[in-house]
Design an enzyme around this catalytic site. Structure first.
Site, PDB file in Angstrom:
ATOM      1  N   LEU A 129       3.512 -50.604  72.237  1.00  0.00           N
ATOM      2  CA  LEU A 129       3.596 -50.262  73.651  1.00  0.00           C
ATOM      3  C   LEU A 129       3.085 -51.443  74.471  1.00  0.00           C
ATOM      4  O   LEU A 129       1.890 -51.751  74.459  1.00  0.00           O
ATOM      5  CB  LEU A 129       2.763 -49.010  73.949  1.00  0.00           C
ATOM      6  CG  LEU A 129       3.072 -47.769  73.101  1.00  0.00           C
ATOM      7  CD1 LEU A 129       2.181 -46.617  73.517  1.00  0.00           C
ATOM      8  CD2 LEU A 129       4.537 -47.382  73.212  1.00  0.00           C
ATOM      9  N   ASP A 130       3.998 -52.139  75.153  1.00  0.00           N
ATOM     10  CA  ASP A 130       3.621 -53.218  76.063  1.00  0.00           C
ATOM     11  C   ASP A 130       3.312 -52.588  77.414  1.00  0.00           C
ATOM     12  O   ASP A 130       4.185 -51.979  78.040  1.00  0.00           O
ATOM     13  CB  ASP A 130       4.762 -54.230  76.206  1.00  0.00           C
ATOM     14  CG  ASP A 130       5.048 -54.964  74.902  1.00  0.00           C
ATOM     15  OD1 ASP A 130       4.104 -55.161  74.124  1.00  0.00           O
ATOM     16  OD2 ASP A 130       6.216 -55.340  74.667  1.00  0.00           O
ATOM     17  N   VAL A 131       2.083 -52.726  77.858  1.00  0.00           N
ATOM     18  CA  VAL A 131       1.593 -51.962  79.004  1.00  0.00           C
ATOM     19  C   VAL A 131       1.060 -52.899  80.086  1.00  0.00           C
ATOM     20  O   VAL A 131       0.365 -53.875  79.794  1.00  0.00           O
ATOM     21  CB  VAL A 131       0.481 -50.986  78.575  1.00  0.00           C
ATOM     22  CG1 VAL A 131       0.013 -50.148  79.748  1.00  0.00           C
ATOM     23  CG2 VAL A 131       0.962 -50.091  77.439  1.00  0.00           C
ATOM     24  N   ARG A 142       6.404 -51.288  79.709  1.00  0.00           N
ATOM     25  CA  ARG A 142       7.425 -52.296  79.995  1.00  0.00           C
ATOM     26  C   ARG A 142       8.086 -52.710  78.689  1.00  0.00           C
ATOM     27  O   ARG A 142       7.476 -52.638  77.621  1.00  0.00           O
ATOM     28  CB  ARG A 142       6.821 -53.504  80.699  1.00  0.00           C
ATOM     29  CG  ARG A 142       6.295 -53.184  82.089  1.00  0.00           C
ATOM     30  CD  ARG A 142       6.417 -54.367  82.998  1.00  0.00           C
ATOM     31  NE  ARG A 142       6.145 -54.013  84.387  1.00  0.00           N
ATOM     32  CZ  ARG A 142       6.540 -54.749  85.419  1.00  0.00           C
ATOM     33  NH1 ARG A 142       7.219 -55.862  85.229  1.00  0.00           N
ATOM     34  NH2 ARG A 142       6.262 -54.377  86.648  1.00  0.00           N
ATOM     35  N   ASN A 172      -0.512 -53.175  73.590  1.00  0.00           N
ATOM     36  CA  ASN A 172      -0.501 -54.589  73.973  1.00  0.00           C
ATOM     37  C   ASN A 172      -0.610 -54.700  75.491  1.00  0.00           C
ATOM     38  O   ASN A 172       0.288 -54.259  76.212  1.00  0.00           O
ATOM     39  CB  ASN A 172       0.785 -55.251  73.471  1.00  0.00           C
ATOM     40  CG  ASN A 172       0.787 -56.752  73.680  1.00  0.00           C
ATOM     41  OD1 ASN A 172      -0.235 -57.356  73.990  1.00  0.00           O
ATOM     42  ND2 ASN A 172       1.954 -57.359  73.508  1.00  0.00           N
TER      43      ASN A 172
END
Length: 257
Positions: A129-131, A142, A172
């Site tokens: 999970l790119d946050v 995102r 992340n």
């Protein structure tokens, strides 16, 4: 017994090893195979390799590169980048990779998580999970190297990923990527409270103290880093490093405390 893992994260672009800041400002730092050889010598716990071009370009995973990395790697290897099907994940596992990570593909088609878990086992399915922080508070997911905002709550999506069969969640922080000033522990605590599967945090590690703070706050997790293991000094000279055995034992003691 589970223990805190210390995990270098290597980003690959056009076959070369790069480092970013807040998902931009790419800096070429060498050959990924050479980096793997050095990490072998340092007896690294685990390694993450992410091809940051594949998903953006809509490309297949680079199986030749993956096979070369897996053949050289003497520690558990997690690969991510361009994976959109369970069949691709199975092929990658067949090359000697222990875990396969997905991000944009999981967001766009969450059932892929279950399909992969059925094919390769939940323990090998990692959802990244790119946050990024929102201007008015909170966080947003995102994808595509942070270029696309997603109308999903990252905490709720972490729960859903676990329910669908993910064996691990990686959080992340885009805002802290490459900044080396500490993890987003507030975000990590929310995710840790939401899921029971193993969790790894990424984005912001700049010292052993940052890692110790993370395991004190979160317990047994993976503490991942890129810049911390690649750069040295104010001028960010390239020097691949890792924690000594004594430093890793000291880190583990933070969990016990």
């Amino acid at each position: 017994m589970l223990r805190a893992r210390v995990v270098p994260c290597l980003l690959v672009r056009n076959g070369g090893l790069v480092k970013t800041r807040r998902f931009g400002e790419d800096k070429y730092v060498g050959d990924p195979i050479n980096a793997v050889r050095i990490f072998n010598e340092k007896e690294v716990d685990e390694l993450i390799v992410a091809d940051i071009d594949a998903t953006v370009k809509g490309a297949e995973p680079n199986y030749t590169m993956i096979e070369s990395l897996a053949a050289e790697c003497r520690m558990p290897l997690c690969y991510g980048g361009g994976v959109t099907s369970a069949e691709q994940a199975k092929r990658i596992m067949g090359l000697g990779v222990e875990k396969v990570s997905i991000s944009a593909a999981a967001v766009e088609r969450p059932e892929l998580i279950s399909e992969m878990a059925e094919q390769v086992g939940s323990q090998s399915v990692v959802v990244v999970l790119d946050v990024k922080k929102k201007t008015l508070g909170g966080h947003q997911l995102r994808t595509h190297n942070g270029s696309r905002a997603v109308k999903l709550d990252p905490i709720e999506f972490a729960r859903r990923a676990e329910a669908l069969g993910a064996g691990e969640v990686v959080i992340n922080s885009i805002d802290r990527d490459g900044m080396m000033d500490g993890y987003d522990l507030a975000l990590a605590k929310q995710v840790r409270a939401a899921v029971e599967v193993p969790m790894t945090i990424l984005g912001g590690a700049g010292s052993i103290a940052n890692m110790e703070a993370a395991v004190r706050a979160l317990g047994t997790v993976g503490v991942a880093a890129g810049s911390f293991f690649v750069f040295k000094g104010t001028y960010r000279a390239v020097l691949i490093s890792y924690l000594s055995r004594e430093q890793r034992l000291a880190l583990q003691e933070q969990v016990a405390a």
